[in-house]
Design a protein around this motif. Sequence first.
Motif, mmCIF file in Angstrom:
data_model
loop_
_atom_site.group_PDB
_atom_site.id
_atom_site.type_symbol
_atom_site.label_atom_id
_atom_site.label_comp_id
_atom_site.label_asym_id
_atom_site.label_seq_id
_atom_site.Cartn_x
_atom_site.Cartn_y
_atom_site.Cartn_z
ATOM 1 N N TRP A 140 -11.599 3.852 -7.877
ATOM 2 C CA TRP A 140 -10.848 2.741 -7.294
ATOM 3 C C TRP A 140 -11.096 1.485 -8.132
ATOM 4 C CZ3 TRP A 140 -8.721 1.775 -2.056
ATOM 5 C CH2 TRP A 140 -8.236 2.952 -1.492
ATOM 6 N N SER A 161 0.836 -1.204 0.000
ATOM 7 C CA SER A 161 0.000 0.000 0.000
ATOM 8 C C SER A 161 0.877 1.263 0.000
ATOM 9 C CB SER A 161 -0.895 -0.021 1.229
ATOM 10 O OG SER A 161 -1.672 1.126 1.263
ATOM 11 N N VAL A 187 -5.105 -4.742 3.626
ATOM 12 C CA VAL A 187 -4.377 -3.845 4.544
ATOM 13 C C VAL A 187 -5.163 -3.711 5.853
ATOM 14 C CG1 VAL A 187 -3.673 -1.440 4.923
ATOM 15 C CG2 VAL A 187 -3.136 -2.561 2.781
ATOM 16 N N ASN A 188 -6.481 -3.505 5.748
ATOM 17 C CA ASN A 188 -7.321 -3.365 6.947
ATOM 18 C C ASN A 188 -7.279 -4.633 7.795
ATOM 19 O OD1 ASN A 188 -8.061 -0.747 6.518
ATOM 20 N ND2 ASN A 188 -9.806 -1.274 5.232
ATOM 21 N N ASP A 235 1.125 4.177 -2.932
ATOM 22 C CA ASP A 235 0.867 5.596 -2.617
ATOM 23 C C ASP A 235 2.143 6.449 -2.619
ATOM 24 O OD1 ASP A 235 -1.813 5.116 -2.363
ATOM 25 O OD2 ASP A 235 -1.677 4.626 -0.236
ATOM 26 N N ARG A 282 -7.388 -2.349 -6.254
ATOM 27 C CA ARG A 282 -7.134 -1.397 -5.156
ATOM 28 C C ARG A 282 -8.051 -1.688 -3.961
ATOM 29 N NH1 ARG A 282 -4.569 3.676 -6.184
ATOM 30 N NH2 ARG A 282 -3.147 3.327 -7.891
ATOM 31 N N ILE A 283 -9.319 -1.984 -4.268
ATOM 32 C CA ILE A 283 -10.274 -2.264 -3.185
ATOM 33 C C ILE A 283 -9.827 -3.510 -2.420
ATOM 34 C CG2 ILE A 283 -12.686 -2.922 -2.681
ATOM 35 C CD1 ILE A 283 -13.443 -1.209 -5.172
ATOM 36 N N SER A 285 -6.837 -2.678 -0.272
ATOM 37 C CA SER A 285 -7.262 -1.905 0.894
ATOM 38 C C SER A 285 -7.877 -2.840 1.960
ATOM 39 C CB SER A 285 -8.265 -0.848 0.447
ATOM 40 O OG SER A 285 -8.759 -0.168 1.534
ATOM 41 N N THR A 286 -8.652 -3.809 1.483
ATOM 42 C CA THR A 286 -9.270 -4.764 2.408
ATOM 43 C C THR A 286 -8.199 -5.586 3.128
ATOM 44 O OG1 THR A 286 -11.060 -4.931 0.797
ATOM 45 C CG2 THR A 286 -11.040 -6.590 2.550
#
Lengths: 132, 375
Positions: B348, B96, B359-360, B100, B352-353, B356-357
């Motif tokens: 997105w 991530s 990473v969470n 970024d 990417r989604i 992100s999931t």
Amino acid sequence: MARRRSDMLTDVELEFMIALWSIGSGSVRDIMAKLPQDGGKRAYTSVATIMKILDDKGYVKSERKDRALHYFPTLNKGDYEGRSLKNLSNALFGGTPTALVARLVDDAELTDDMIQEIRDIIDTRIKGDDSP
Amino acid sequence: MTVHDIVGGTVWIQLMVLMAAMMFALFELFFAALGQRRHFTTRRRLGFAACLSVLVLPLMLPFLMTVPYAAQMNVTDAIVAQYLKGNISITAMEMSAFVDTRANWVSALSSGTSVLAQTIVACVVIAALLRIGYLAMNVARIMRAVRGGWVLRRTRWTRIVVSPSVTVPFSTRGLWRYYVVVPQSMVMDPGTLRMSLGHELQHIRQGDVDAEVLLSLVSPLFVLNPGYWYVSGRLRKLGELSCDRAYLAKGRFDAHSYTTRLLNIAQRGMANHGANHGANPNAFGVPLLGRALPWRGRQSMLKSRILEIAQDLDAPARDRRWIGAVLSLGLAACILAGAMSLARPADWSHERIMLSTVVNLERIENLNTLAQRSW
């Protein structure tokens, strides 16, 4: 290649001229007395040699007085400062430009060896109309 | 427009120039690998195509990004997809952070909070100011040479000026007309004068003067971008080589007298350079010149030119216009595709989604582990 002597004063010459400007005119010994002593005392002959160079460059004139040479500045300090500024302006804004232009030749770093090498290439590989 | 937008735009254009230069370098490599590097005019056209592509990018990219295929070309999404497939073995948070990177750098540079960001901004601003100073000095030199000389000939678009202050002939342009400036000492040598004028007018005809002026004017913006220096250096060299070839093809001079005269002019320029060396400001001249860089060593452009002229006599090379046009279009397409793949997608993507999931989930797991330890 012999380097052309600069018409402007070197740091040491400028120091001598400042001493001469401060006394108006004087002999080698008078100038010696006015020179800053931070680098130790200078030999009489060294000072005389520098004054001779200044005479050759046209910054001073000499007259013989009581068997010793007496020096006079040929231009005053203000005039020299003006000349320095003009010289700086010439160095900065005079001469051939190097950006915003297309130059016929663009080799400021050529050496004598490189020139000879290029001349050999021309003579051996490129024949002229008048070549045998 | 905010500071963040300006910094983001500046970073983006720097990346685009670097990418276009790399594409052009690949094409150059392609020419060299196929033994076709002597097609100077075609290669020069490719260089112009690279510059033109970067120039039209800000106008074309918004339209290109609306194409349905644009999202599939995104290089970041492709890397994330590879990560999700398990082909890249780093943690989700590291991935991530990698994705970024650009956004984080733009934020850091625009806010100026870190010392590193402040140093980078300071270096860029100082380098740009020095370059502007260098250009201003050259504008003053050109104006002095033109105004201090006398006009030998005037046409509607061109003035030929004889100047006592220059040692090497050059051509340049103002807002409305071109100028060819020759040293006063050359008037005594009509053959060399004719050769110099012919060469410089050929530069004007083939667009080298316009290119040089435009490249110089944008140089403060790209002064620290190696891609800019690569492309501008190649264009300058290829312009000289194709100008020599085009001028000799007119048959007004034979190769021997042409090259001998070039060498004599270089020698005269060198003698003058040596004599004025003490008076010339090295601090202004050398580092920002772009023509005597330390890593280039003592390569002589003149020697390359003369070797190519000799090579042309042995085996003449011929550029074909249609090949140049096709390759230029190919390079422009590659640059546009590269820009699309580096652009930030509007929405997105699925990848990417997913990232992100993950990473969470990784963060939640870390928190749970910490909670268990404290319990």
